[in-house]
Design a protein around this motif. Sequence first.
Motif, mmCIF file in Angstrom:
data_model
loop_
_atom_site.group_PDB
_atom_site.id
_atom_site.type_symbol
_atom_site.label_atom_id
_atom_site.label_comp_id
_atom_site.label_asym_id
_atom_site.label_seq_id
_atom_site.Cartn_x
_atom_site.Cartn_y
_atom_site.Cartn_z
ATOM 1 N N ARG A 22 0.820 -1.216 0.000
ATOM 2 C CA ARG A 22 0.000 0.000 0.000
ATOM 3 C C ARG A 22 0.853 1.264 0.000
ATOM 4 N NH1 ARG A 22 -4.891 -1.629 4.263
ATOM 5 N NH2 ARG A 22 -5.509 -3.536 3.176
ATOM 6 N N ASN A 23 1.858 1.257 -0.856
ATOM 7 C CA ASN A 23 2.701 2.445 -0.985
ATOM 8 C C ASN A 23 1.963 3.536 -1.767
ATOM 9 O OD1 ASN A 23 4.792 1.309 0.452
ATOM 10 N ND2 ASN A 23 5.863 0.551 -1.356
ATOM 11 N N GLU A 24 2.539 4.714 -1.768
ATOM 12 C CA GLU A 24 1.869 5.857 -2.388
ATOM 13 C C GLU A 24 1.607 5.607 -3.872
ATOM 14 O OE1 GLU A 24 3.726 9.612 -1.478
ATOM 15 O OE2 GLU A 24 4.453 8.841 0.431
ATOM 16 N N GLN A 25 0.489 6.155 -4.353
ATOM 17 C CA GLN A 25 0.018 5.858 -5.707
ATOM 18 C C GLN A 25 0.967 6.342 -6.798
ATOM 19 O OE1 GLN A 25 -3.971 7.167 -6.402
ATOM 20 N NE2 GLN A 25 -4.134 6.188 -8.400
ATOM 21 N N PHE A 26 1.698 7.422 -6.510
ATOM 22 C CA PHE A 26 2.557 7.958 -7.573
ATOM 23 C C PHE A 26 3.623 6.955 -7.999
ATOM 24 C CE2 PHE A 26 5.514 8.973 -4.167
ATOM 25 C CZ PHE A 26 6.758 8.908 -4.771
ATOM 26 N N TRP A 27 3.949 5.967 -7.117
ATOM 27 C CA TRP A 27 4.937 4.948 -7.477
ATOM 28 C C TRP A 27 4.457 4.096 -8.654
ATOM 29 C CZ3 TRP A 27 9.732 5.287 -6.556
ATOM 30 C CH2 TRP A 27 10.222 5.848 -5.372
#
Length: 242
Positions: A22-27
């Motif tokens: 659940r890392n940040e979406q921009f990744w």
Amino acid sequence: MPYYYVIIALQGFCIYHCYKNRNEQFWFYVIFFVPAVGSIIYLITQVFKKSDIESVQDGLAYVINPSKRVTDLQKKVDFANTLQNRVNLADAHFDQGNYPQASLEYEKAMNDYHAKDNSVLEKLVIVSHFLNEEEKVLSIGKKIVADRGFSSDKAAFYFGRALSEKGDKDQAKKYLLSVDKRYSNYQERLDLASFYLEKKQELDAKEILSEIVSESEHMNRQSYRENRGAIDQARKLLRSLD
């Protein structure tokens, strides 16, 4: 073409890891639109732990500057003079071949903490052997035997050598043979073979040397590389006996 598949696999792994953690979406955009570079950046910043990177950096630094390890461990002892920090410092001196200082640090570890740690005593047995302090090897070894016995094959072997030098061959034998285990202890088994040769026990020496050479033919590449020095010496000794 193989390069393309590697990038796809790497990209897929990074996207999966990003989703699962659940890392940040921009990744997702970085990985998807800049596949190679984006995936590598993601791996470095999000997958590899900082401690892992620092560990690799420390390892490289110690290879380039071996004394740095001793310096760093000495600082740890100065900051927190614990038993483990002292033993780690002694181990570092031993690894660098500074046996007198290693012995001193092991002694400090035992005395400062009134420790009855057989593992430290066994290290003292080993370093005392390299300092040719056979009386000390015998003295400490007997304490270990009287307590719980040896857990280190190497320490038991050097205790056995000291017993043999004193003429107690019956007692020595079981300790000398403690290192004679297949697919392990190659340097110590080579030492045992050399010891047998010193005692004119050529058949016993040849048996051990033959086993080492035979086992080397079935090793994987990494094991062979790790033990190559002992294996090469075993081959050389064996040829000299033919």
